[in-house]
Structures are given as C-alpha cells and as structure tokens.
Design an enzyme around this catalytic site. Structure first.
Site, PDB file in Angstrom:
ATOM      1  N   SER A 136       2.735  66.930 119.984  1.00  0.00           N
ATOM      2  CA  SER A 136       2.405  65.887 120.493  1.00  0.00           C
ATOM      3  C   SER A 136       3.134  64.628 120.482  1.00  0.00           C
ATOM      4  CB  SER A 136       0.961  65.633 119.828  1.00  0.00           C
ATOM      5  OG  SER A 136       0.400  64.194 120.111  1.00  0.00           O
ATOM      6  N   TYR A 149      -2.976  63.550 111.861  1.00  0.00           N
ATOM      7  CA  TYR A 149      -2.779  64.103 113.066  1.00  0.00           C
ATOM      8  C   TYR A 149      -1.243  63.519 113.386  1.00  0.00           C
ATOM      9  CZ  TYR A 149      -2.802  65.822 117.991  1.00  0.00           C
ATOM     10  OH  TYR A 149      -2.708  66.488 118.912  1.00  0.00           O
ATOM     11  N   LYS A 153       1.828  66.588 113.281  1.00  0.00           N
ATOM     12  CA  LYS A 153       2.745  66.970 114.479  1.00  0.00           C
ATOM     13  C   LYS A 153       4.166  66.601 114.250  1.00  0.00           C
ATOM     14  CE  LYS A 153      -0.605  68.639 116.897  1.00  0.00           C
ATOM     15  NZ  LYS A 153      -0.511  70.116 117.257  1.00  0.00           N
TER      16      LYS A 153
END
Length: 244
Positions: A136, A149, A153
């Site tokens: 991402s 998150y 990533k």
C-alpha cells in the site's frame, strides 16, 4: 499485451473478496491453474460457483502452522500473490496491542510464512517463479488512525526487498504493488466518510481512487514473463499522489 499462464499453478491468499478475488478470477481466465485461499467458506463456495476450474482452499493465514501444512500439501506453486489483509482503526494513544498484533499477523507475518514455504518449493524445483505482495502507499505515508496498517505495510515492503535480494539467484522474482485506496469493502469501511475521503482525493492529481482492474493488471504483469527483469520493486498506484 496478452498475458498467458498455461502450465503454471498460482496461489492467491485472501481470494474470497475484493482484490484477491478479482486477481484469482483473472488468473483462471489467463490459463493458470489457480488455488484460491480464504478463511470464509461462503466466499469460497460462491467463487467456485462463479469460476469453473478454480481450486478453493479454506485457510486462515493467521494460523501459521496450519497454513504451512496446507500449502505444503498443494503441490508445486509457480506464482504466488500475498493479498490477504485486514485493518483496525484507532488513535495511536488508545490502540490496543491485540488489534496491533492481529493486523501484523495477517498483513506481515503471514506474508513471511506463506512466501517461505512457497519459495522453498520453487528453489527445490529449480524453475524459478514470481511472487507479488499486495502492499500500500500507506507503507511510506502516515495515515490518521492507521498505526497498525501503516506499520504492517512498511514491513511488507522490507520483506519484498530482502526476498528479492536473496531469491534472485534462484530465478525467483519478488515485487510489491502499492495502491492508494482501492474501492473494496475494506476500503469502504475506512474511507466511506466524505470527511476522510474528500481530503485524500484532493491529494490525488487524477482525482479518483484505484479501481480493482488497475491492481489486477499490474499484478498480472509482475507475475508474467513480460516483467522478466523486474524484481525488488514497489509499483505505486496512486493517481500521481506521490508526485506532489
């Protein structure tokens, strides 16, 4: 540019929904014998009914020991897409260790676990292979309430580079695809509020979020021999946001 995968066996994690489901369907269309992993039986049942020939496998990638046993039983894998992912939202000061660990288990540790098993098989067979990790733009940008998150990533990108470095001599290529918001159910959960999505869209010169097809096409290119010299790269899909 036509891409075909006849004679190849592909494995896609998180294939029950969203990006993973779209990738699995396209791999079948391009001729690959495709194994779709999901932790949700209902999603696998609907996928099997929708796509003739797909191989559904019930597997929770956060269960590392069970995953290794399942994958080892599947036979040779030539193409791997580590797509399974989850998110938990919350402020840094209030975020729980349980939620932090849950996100890293699926988004990061499962990538290591799955890739290690599949890559060992690729090395033993000596025929090379291609691995694509779904990362991402959050790997390099701070997003409010995305502490777990973003961290997960960033780690995926590091895993990708080290794998590419160590596995290149075995003719195994490893790359990541790093989209900004891709409109799936998980993205809607995080970005459906116009108060959040509006400022994000304002940062994107093309003025739109990523479509599923954008991610699928990039993944297929990286899996294919059309990208035979490409490894250790993070392909950013952000409508020009990183240029600003």
């Amino acid at each position: 540019m036509e891409i075909q995968f006849q004679g190849k066996r592909a494995l896609v994690t998180g294939a029950g929904k969203g990006i993973g489901r779209a990738i699995a369907k396209k791999l079948v269309e391009c001729g690959a014998e495709t194994i779709a992993l999901s932790r949700t039986q209902a999603d696998l049942d609907s996928l099997k009914a929708e796509v003739k020939g797909i191989i559904p496998v019930l597997c929770d990638v956060a269960d590392f020991d069970a995953t290794r046993k399942i994958v080892q039983s599947l036979g040779p894998i030539h193409l791997l897409v580590n797509n399974a992912g989850i998110t938990r939202l919350g402020s840094f000061l209030e975020f729980s260790m349980k939620d932090f660990e849950d996100v890293l288990n699926v988004n990061t540790k499962a990538v290591f676990n799955m890739s290690q098993v599949v890559a060992k098989g690729m090395v033993e067979r000596g025929g090379g292979g291609s691995i694509v990790n779904i990362s991402s733009v959050a790997s390099t940008r701070a997003l409010d309430e995305h502490i777990a998150y973003c961290t997960s990533k960033s780690a995926v990108d590091s895993i990708t580079r080290v794998m590419a470095l160590e596995l290149g001599k075995h003719k195994i290529r490893v790359n990541s695809v790093n989209p900004t918001v891709t409109w799936t159910d998980m993205a809607a959960f995080a970005w459906s509020d116009p108060a959040k999505s509006g400022p994000m869209l304002a940062k994107i010169p093309m003025g739109k979020f990523v479509e599923l097809e954008d991610v699928v096409n990039t993944v297929l290119f990286l899996l294919s021999d059309k990208s035979a010299i490409t490894t250790g790269q993070h392909i950013i899909l952000d409508g020009g946001m990183s240029a600003c």
